[in-house]
Design a protein around this motif. Structure first.
Motif, PDB file in Angstrom:
ATOM      1  N   LEU A 319      48.805  52.146  10.384  1.00 37.68           N
ATOM      2  CA  LEU A 319      47.658  52.842   9.802  1.00 37.68           C
ATOM      3  C   LEU A 319      48.089  54.167   9.174  1.00 37.68           C
ATOM      4  N   CYS A 320      48.918  54.907   9.896  1.00 36.70           N
ATOM      5  CA  CYS A 320      49.398  56.193   9.379  1.00 36.70           C
ATOM      6  C   CYS A 320      50.175  56.003   8.085  1.00 36.70           C
ATOM      7  N   THR A 493      50.407  28.864  27.819  1.00 34.05           N
ATOM      8  CA  THR A 493      49.373  28.707  28.851  1.00 34.05           C
ATOM      9  C   THR A 493      48.797  27.300  28.885  1.00 34.05           C
ATOM     10  N   ASP A 494      48.484  26.731  27.699  1.00 36.12           N
ATOM     11  CA  ASP A 494      47.821  25.427  27.644  1.00 36.12           C
ATOM     12  C   ASP A 494      48.191  24.735  26.335  1.00 36.12           C
ATOM     13  N   PRO A 495      48.360  23.407  26.339  1.00 38.78           N
ATOM     14  CA  PRO A 495      48.737  22.710  25.098  1.00 38.78           C
ATOM     15  C   PRO A 495      47.717  22.869  23.976  1.00 38.78           C
ATOM     16  N   GLU A 496      46.450  23.123  24.314  1.00 42.01           N
ATOM     17  CA  GLU A 496      45.395  23.183  23.305  1.00 42.01           C
ATOM     18  C   GLU A 496      44.975  24.604  22.965  1.00 42.01           C
ATOM     19  N   VAL A 497      45.550  25.602  23.572  1.00 42.83           N
ATOM     20  CA  VAL A 497      45.100  26.968  23.357  1.00 42.83           C
ATOM     21  C   VAL A 497      45.374  27.401  21.914  1.00 42.83           C
ATOM     22  N   THR A 498      44.405  28.085  21.317  1.00 43.53           N
ATOM     23  CA  THR A 498      44.554  28.579  19.938  1.00 43.53           C
ATOM     24  C   THR A 498      44.244  30.068  19.895  1.00 43.53           C
ATOM     25  N   ARG A 499      44.773  30.716  18.867  1.00 42.88           N
ATOM     26  CA  ARG A 499      44.506  32.130  18.662  1.00 42.88           C
ATOM     27  C   ARG A 499      44.441  32.416  17.159  1.00 42.88           C
ATOM     28  N   PHE A 500      43.734  33.496  16.805  1.00 43.06           N
ATOM     29  CA  PHE A 500      43.719  33.993  15.438  1.00 43.06           C
ATOM     30  C   PHE A 500      44.880  34.960  15.255  1.00 43.06           C
ATOM     31  N   PHE A 501      45.486  34.928  14.070  1.00 42.18           N
ATOM     32  CA  PHE A 501      46.627  35.800  13.818  1.00 42.18           C
ATOM     33  C   PHE A 501      46.497  36.511  12.478  1.00 42.18           C
ATOM     34  N   MET A 502      47.035  37.716  12.436  1.00 42.82           N
ATOM     35  CA  MET A 502      47.097  38.493  11.205  1.00 42.82           C
ATOM     36  C   MET A 502      48.288  39.430  11.322  1.00 42.82           C
ATOM     37  N   THR A 503      48.962  39.678  10.192  1.00 37.23           N
ATOM     38  CA  THR A 503      50.079  40.616  10.232  1.00 37.23           C
ATOM     39  C   THR A 503      49.558  42.042  10.367  1.00 37.23           C
ATOM     40  N   ILE A 504      50.410  42.916  10.859  1.00 35.66           N
ATOM     41  CA  ILE A 504      50.006  44.316  11.055  1.00 35.66           C
ATOM     42  C   ILE A 504      49.567  44.961   9.742  1.00 35.66           C
ATOM     43  N   PRO A 505      50.330  44.829   8.635  1.00 34.66           N
ATOM     44  CA  PRO A 505      49.876  45.459   7.393  1.00 34.66           C
ATOM     45  C   PRO A 505      48.530  44.926   6.918  1.00 34.66           C
ATOM     46  N   GLU A 506      48.316  43.608   7.036  1.00 29.95           N
ATOM     47  CA  GLU A 506      47.041  43.028   6.614  1.00 29.95           C
ATOM     48  C   GLU A 506      45.892  43.574   7.438  1.00 29.95           C
ATOM     49  N   ALA A 507      46.092  43.634   8.751  1.00 30.46           N
ATOM     50  CA  ALA A 507      45.039  44.141   9.623  1.00 30.46           C
ATOM     51  C   ALA A 507      44.699  45.589   9.277  1.00 30.46           C
ATOM     52  N   CYS A 508      45.713  46.397   9.064  1.00 29.36           N
ATOM     53  CA  CYS A 508      45.468  47.818   8.775  1.00 29.36           C
ATOM     54  C   CYS A 508      44.837  48.016   7.405  1.00 29.36           C
ATOM     55  N   GLN A 509      45.211  47.190   6.435  1.00 30.36           N
ATOM     56  CA  GLN A 509      44.579  47.275   5.124  1.00 30.36           C
ATOM     57  C   GLN A 509      43.074  47.057   5.241  1.00 30.36           C
ATOM     58  N   LEU A 510      42.702  46.037   6.002  1.00 31.08           N
ATOM     59  CA  LEU A 510      41.285  45.723   6.126  1.00 31.08           C
ATOM     60  C   LEU A 510      40.557  46.725   7.018  1.00 31.08           C
ATOM     61  N   VAL A 511      41.246  47.300   7.982  1.00 26.31           N
ATOM     62  CA  VAL A 511      40.630  48.357   8.799  1.00 26.31           C
ATOM     63  C   VAL A 511      40.271  49.548   7.924  1.00 26.31           C
ATOM     64  N   ILE A 512      41.198  49.940   7.058  1.00 27.13           N
ATOM     65  CA  ILE A 512      40.943  51.072   6.165  1.00 27.13           C
ATOM     66  C   ILE A 512      39.799  50.744   5.207  1.00 27.13           C
ATOM     67  N   GLN A 513      39.795  49.513   4.685  1.00 24.56           N
ATOM     68  CA  GLN A 513      38.709  49.109   3.796  1.00 24.56           C
ATOM     69  C   GLN A 513      37.374  49.110   4.530  1.00 24.56           C
ATOM     70  N   ALA A 514      37.381  48.646   5.781  1.00 20.84           N
ATOM     71  CA  ALA A 514      36.147  48.601   6.563  1.00 20.84           C
ATOM     72  C   ALA A 514      35.568  49.992   6.748  1.00 20.84           C
ATOM     73  N   GLY A 515      36.449  50.987   6.911  1.00 21.12           N
ATOM     74  CA  GLY A 515      35.971  52.353   7.049  1.00 21.12           C
ATOM     75  C   GLY A 515      35.245  52.849   5.817  1.00 21.12           C
ATOM     76  N   ALA A 516      35.548  52.240   4.663  1.00 23.42           N
ATOM     77  CA  ALA A 516      34.908  52.650   3.410  1.00 23.42           C
ATOM     78  C   ALA A 516      33.544  51.996   3.232  1.00 23.42           C
ATOM     79  N   ILE A 517      33.402  50.743   3.688  1.00 18.42           N
ATOM     80  CA  ILE A 517      32.180  50.003   3.390  1.00 18.42           C
ATOM     81  C   ILE A 517      31.245  49.871   4.589  1.00 18.42           C
TER      82      ILE A 517
END
Length: 620
Positions: A319-320, A493-517
């Motif tokens: 973020l910085c 943990t489990d054969p069927e377990v799923t998770r959402f993923f995003m890279t650090i730069p992508e997440a921070c880009q959208l965090v900064i954008q969210a602060g604007a809108i």
């Protein structure tokens, strides 16, 4: 003529021209003029023969000599006037071809005028200059084309270059093929292109043909004996990378990708072919382009004092770095981890002296200290990234989650209110949607406190919720990498377990954008794409390592879900302002309702509901 239309898109030719201009520029340019002069002489003789219908005995030899001399001198004068023989244009480019036609037309007009004015002296038919024009153009272009073919044949990669397929026959694919074919030092030799556009079925780029669609990749790889494949898209979807990776599995082909477009632009393209890198697991599960509205971001960050809590962490440090690009008046980095702060400072300034006012060592648990810092530094925008985040550990120590994620967030909110902060962004997690863990419930309460404070002060205080961040400290990928390094096993943990993923730069880009809108009190939810099965990630990482690693299933831990949610029950998923950011709201929670004992009994350890008690009871 060539299809290369500018100097920058023809590196091999440019190098040759550069060398010629450096070593023997005058010799080459004068030799080219000699070829052009010869072209005019041959063109005039052919024109005379055609005009006189092969009656060569009617040719006035002295007049022809003078006429040819006029053409040669005119070519020199006009050519020099238009810089045709000054090395100003890339040899064989469209720019030179256009200039060549212009010079030849002018010389033809001069010849026409001479033949009209001196028709009785030279005895040259007036149409000879016009008839000679196309022949002269063709001969001049031919000498340049032959020279270009010679240069390109000499500049091709050596025998030790890897036979390479390129997926994508668009602009980037064309540029890559051109650079590979005209760079003797290139480690890649293109043997074919792959493109899913039916219109490009018979296309050839720099003699390299389009051999088929992506689904034909195994057969194409077998026919061409390729050992590498370059995905020629600057921003490619993770699903597409997975598809390519699956198709080449077992074919002994290296899959290479380009860096994201913003990195290529930032680097100026100086590294060229060395920008390629092999596919990493990050590319397979989370590499997506993000459309940032820079004008909105700059509007609330540029020229303002910005403070980031948790600045030494994975999210806080990125973020910085991204905030710094928008030229804030001051960037204040706050954390209790001095080593993390130093690492962030080094990444921003190249120095880690920790002597400036840009770094602040403080704990968000210390309310009075935090308030004094905010009142003294007067930040205008705050990104609150400090938090405890490990699910299993917080299940064992729920009071720590309370102290940091709940009370720590409240301390930051109160300090922000005292300092008159206008924009506040609380970074939350997908585990706050329909929470089942101590982490999820503590972050859910933090969202509600942020919503209450937004109502209380009437300012843009928002929360941003997203899932797992690839490569952050303590996350799954570093764990799997270390388990593979030591020989396994990999624990899932489990054969069927799923998770959402995003890279650090992508997440921070959208965090900064969210602060604007974001509007005061809202929770903004970042689009994480499709959930990824953890078992698939483990298997891909094992395949990429080339090792035989066992996978052990440990079972879901307390508080863990089989499938995470981004949007909670009864929460909206509307996206009115940005295609990757949903807007919803949570019920505001009055800080006066917080109570650790009740939270532990009815919320933090056993059964609870969103950290809230019935209206008649006091609690979180």
């Amino acid at each position: 003529m060539t299809q290369t239309d500018n100097q920058s898109s023809d590196p091999g030719e440019n190098r040759d021209d550069s060398a010629a201009r450096t070593d023997k520029p005058a010799l080459w340019l004068w030799s080219q003029y000699a070829f052009d002069s010869l072209a005019w002489i041959v063109a005039i003789l052919l024109a005379l023969i055609l005009r006189l219908e092969l009656l060569v005995n009617q040719v006035n030899i002295p007049g022809v000599v003078v006429f040819c001399a006029v053409a040669v001198v005119a070519q020199l004068i006009i050519g020099m006037s238009f810089a045709l023989y000054r090395g100003r244009y890339a040899f064989g480019s469209f720019h030179e071809a256009k200039l060549l036609v212009i010079v030849t037309v002018i010389v033809s007009v001069i010849l026409l005028l001479v033949s009209v004015a001196l028709v009785t002296v030279l005895e040259i038919p007036r149409s000879v200059g016009i008839i000679a024009f196309p022949f002269a153009c063709m001969f001049m272009a031919s000498t340049r084309y032959l020279k270009r073919m010679y240069v390109e044949s000499k500049a091709k990669p050596g025998d030790d270059a890897q036979r390479t397929l390129i997926y994508g026959a668009g602009f980037l694919g064309k540029s890559l093929v051109t650079r590979m074919m005209q760079d003797r030092e290139s480690p890649y030799f293109p043997v074919g292109l792959i493109d899913d556009d039916p219109a490009k079925k018979h296309l050839r780029l720099a003699t390299v043909p389009v051999l088929g669609r992506l689904e034909d990749l195994p057969d194409i790889a077998h026919r061409t004996h390729a050992t590498a494949l370059v995905i020629a898209f600057s921003d490619v979807e993770a699903a597409q990378v997975r598809r390519v990776s699956d198709l080449v599995a077992g074919l002994n082909i290296r899959v290479l990708v380009l860096p994201p477009l913003r990195e290529m632009l930032a680097g100026g393209g100086e590294n060229g072919l060395t920008d390629f890198r092999e596919v990493a697991v990050e590319d397979l599960i989370g590499r997506r382009p993000v459309d940032i509205h820079a004008d909105e971001v700059a509007g609330y960050i540029a020229g303002r004092r910005v403070l980031v809590t948790g600045a030494g962490g994975s999210i806080g440090s990125e973020l910085c770095r991204q905030i710094a690009e928008y030229a804030p008046a001051e960037l204040i980095m706050l954390d209790r981890d001095e080593t993390g702060l130093q690492s962030t400072q080094i990444s921003l300034t190249g120095r880690g002296l920790l002597t400036g006012r840009d770094t602040v060592l403080a704990d968000i648990r210390e309310a009075e200290t935090l308030r004094n810092i905010f009142v003294d530094r007067k930040p205008e925008v705050v990104f609150h990234a400090a938090a405890l985040k490990h699910v299993s550990l917080l299940e064992q120590y729920p009071e720590e989650a309370w102290k940091t994620n709940v009370l720590g967030t409240l301390n930051v909110l109160r300090a922000a209110e005292a300092a008159g902060v206008s924009n506040f962004v609380n970074i939350s997690t997908d585990k706050a949607a329909n929470p089942t863990s101590v982490l999820g419930h503590s972050k859910r309460v933090a969202e509600k406190l942020t919503a209450w404070n937004a109502q209380s002060v009437g300012r843009k205080y928002v929360s941003v919720r997203f899932g797992n961040v690839i490569g952050s400290r303590g996350s799954m990928l570093p764990l799997f990498t270390e388990q593979i390094r030591v020989g396994g096993p990999i624990t899932v943990t489990d054969p069927e377990v799923t998770r959402f993923f995003m890279t650090i730069p992508e997440a921070c880009q959208l965090v900064i954008q969210a602060g604007a809108i974001g509007r005061g009190g809202e929770v903004l939810i970042l689009d994480m794409g499709e959930p990824v099965k953890i078992l698939d990630v483990a298997q891909r990482m094992i395949a990429m390592s080339g090792k035989d690693i066992e996978i052990v299933f440990t079972g879901l831990r307390k508080g863990e879900k089989l499938h995470e949610d981004l949007v909670g029950i009864d929460e909206d998923d509307s996206r009115p302002l940005h295609p990757k950011i949903s807007h919803t709201r949570v019920a505001a929670l009055d800080p006066g309702m917080l109570d650790l004992r009740d939270w532990k009994v009815k919320g933090g350890i056993e059964q609870y509901s969103d950290g809230m008690h019935p209206p008649t009871e006091k609690g979180a």
